[in-house]
Design an enzyme around this catalytic site. Structure first.
Site, PDB file in Angstrom:
ATOM      1  N   LYS A 129       0.847  -1.198   0.000  1.00  0.00           N
ATOM      2  CA  LYS A 129       0.000   0.000   0.000  1.00  0.00           C
ATOM      3  C   LYS A 129       0.882   1.247   0.000  1.00  0.00           C
ATOM      4  O   LYS A 129       0.637   2.195  -0.755  1.00  0.00           O
ATOM      5  CB  LYS A 129      -0.938  -0.011   1.219  1.00  0.00           C
ATOM      6  CG  LYS A 129      -2.089  -0.984   1.038  1.00  0.00           C
ATOM      7  CD  LYS A 129      -2.855  -1.257   2.330  1.00  0.00           C
ATOM      8  CE  LYS A 129      -3.902  -2.355   2.088  1.00  0.00           C
ATOM      9  NZ  LYS A 129      -4.539  -2.837   3.302  1.00  0.00           N
ATOM     10  N   GLN A 145      -4.767  -1.497   9.446  1.00  0.00           N
ATOM     11  CA  GLN A 145      -4.707  -2.830   8.838  1.00  0.00           C
ATOM     12  C   GLN A 145      -5.383  -3.863   9.753  1.00  0.00           C
ATOM     13  O   GLN A 145      -5.061  -3.953  10.943  1.00  0.00           O
ATOM     14  CB  GLN A 145      -3.239  -3.203   8.578  1.00  0.00           C
ATOM     15  CG  GLN A 145      -3.038  -4.518   7.876  1.00  0.00           C
ATOM     16  CD  GLN A 145      -3.587  -4.508   6.439  1.00  0.00           C
ATOM     17  OE1 GLN A 145      -3.402  -3.553   5.705  1.00  0.00           O
ATOM     18  NE2 GLN A 145      -4.268  -5.577   6.072  1.00  0.00           N
ATOM     19  N   ASP A 165     -11.023   3.256   3.965  1.00  0.00           N
ATOM     20  CA  ASP A 165     -11.477   1.866   3.835  1.00  0.00           C
ATOM     21  C   ASP A 165     -12.997   1.809   3.690  1.00  0.00           C
ATOM     22  O   ASP A 165     -13.539   0.782   3.287  1.00  0.00           O
ATOM     23  CB  ASP A 165     -11.072   1.066   5.089  1.00  0.00           C
ATOM     24  CG  ASP A 165      -9.969   0.065   4.804  1.00  0.00           C
ATOM     25  OD1 ASP A 165      -9.741  -0.240   3.609  1.00  0.00           O
ATOM     26  OD2 ASP A 165      -9.349  -0.416   5.770  1.00  0.00           O
TER      27      ASP A 165
END
Ligand code: NDP
Length: 300
Positions: free
Chosen positions: A55, A99, A122
């Protein structure tokens, strides 16, 4: 003999990242703005470390600032929440991603709810989930957003198509169903209690599988010509002990029946990170009151 079009998500994602990079360069030139993505990793799960590294790498390649924060596996929920509160205030950070999975002493729902809604790249915050459900301007979870982009390109006009989404998680199944409904599909959301799953699937013009069960969807579950999106990432054993990745769809039999299908790996996976970058760009624009660009993949 294989008949389906293989949907090359890896290539599509590379083109999308190139288009995002162009928009970021434009944002820098016009507004002196550089989007910033903060990724927070708690603990040392090897798969999570790889995801986080990728990422950061892809964010930098697209021209963004990438910030990485690591907390030990023993970190408390209060420590993580304190970090998130700082990032919520930090003006150089436009997107925050924690995460998952988190160590068991930390409640992921509390963590997700602590992220500023506008920086929730997200799209997991309950307010963003609610906005998506009621048709508002939400941050859309990256995996379903990537699936939708592929469907728009490979499944023809979506309105009126019968879509079956297998799996009802908050991160894939539910937002995928909401997105397809927004596109005027007739949507069925199937799960572990669904009766006669195969028969439900056979009715689908569009089938999205997100169950986490290797090769569960067989070719004879698929309507001839259907578009099949395989979200599953499962490691299955091989004689050499290394294992290999397989989706939730039995690719070998499905490819004979489907009209178009994503492979695993190389299908949905690369789209997820590309859509994270897209969400970070969108979040940056919204925070600055600039219209978010309608980013389309660069031409081949
Ligand atoms: P979850 O485990 O959160 O959800 C799985 C869903 O599948 C549940 O709704 C469950 O039903 C349903 N399910 C499980 N077994 C069956 C069954 N036998 N028949 C019918 N339905 C079943 O998984 P996620 O949504 O997080 O992930 C799904 C898959 O997608 C995983 O393989 C994951 O690794 C992958 N993934 C891939 C991503 C990518 O970037 N490509 C990103 C995110 C996930 P119930 O609710 O009734 O329990």
């Amino acid at each position: 003999m294989a008949t389906a079009t293989i949907i090359d998500g890896k290539r599509y994602a590379a083109r999308l990242r190139a288009a995002i990079a162009v928009q970021i360069a434009q944002l820098k030139a016009d507004h002196s703005l550089t989007p910033g993505l903060a990724v927070v990793l708690v603990g040392d799960d090897p798969a999570s470390q790889i995801y986080v590294r990728n990422k950061g790498l892809q964010a930098r390649e697209a021209g963004m600032h990438s910030f990485e924060y690591r907390l030990p596996a023993t970190a408390t929920q209060a420590e993580l929440l304190a970090r998130i509160a700082e990032l919520n205030q930090e003006s150089a950070v436009n997107g925050i991603l924690v995460q998952l999975p988190l160590p068991k002493q930390i409640d992921p729902e509390a963590v997700i709810a602590a992220i500023a809604v506008g920086k929730d790249v997200d799209g997991f915050h309950p307010l963003n989930a609610g906005l998506l459900a009621v048709g508002g301007t939400a941050m859309v979870p990256c995996t379903p957003l990537g699936c939708l982009m592929l469907l728009k390109d490979y499944a023809g006009p979506l309105a009126g198509q019968r879509a079956v989404v297998l799996g009802r998680s908050n991160i894939v199944g539910k937002p995928m169903a909401a997105l397809l409904l927004r596109e005027h599909c007739t949507v069925t959301l199937a799960h572990s209690r669904t009766r006669d799953l195969a028969e439900e699937c056979r009715r689908a013009d569009i089938l999205v599988a997100a169950v986490g069960k290797a090769q569960m969807v067989k070719g004879d579950w698929i309507k001839p010509g259907a578009t099949v999106i395989d979200v599953g990432i499962n490691r299955i054993p091989t004689p050499d002990g290394k294992g290999r990745l397989a989706g939730d769809v039995d690719f070998a039999s499905a490819v004979e029946v489907a009209g178009a299908i994503t492979p695993v790996p190389g299908g949905v996976g690369p789209m997820t990170i590309a859509c994270l970058l897209l969400n970070t760009l969108t979040a940056t624009c919204r925070q600055q009151g600039i219209p978010a660009p309608d980013v389309r993949p660069a031409a081949e």
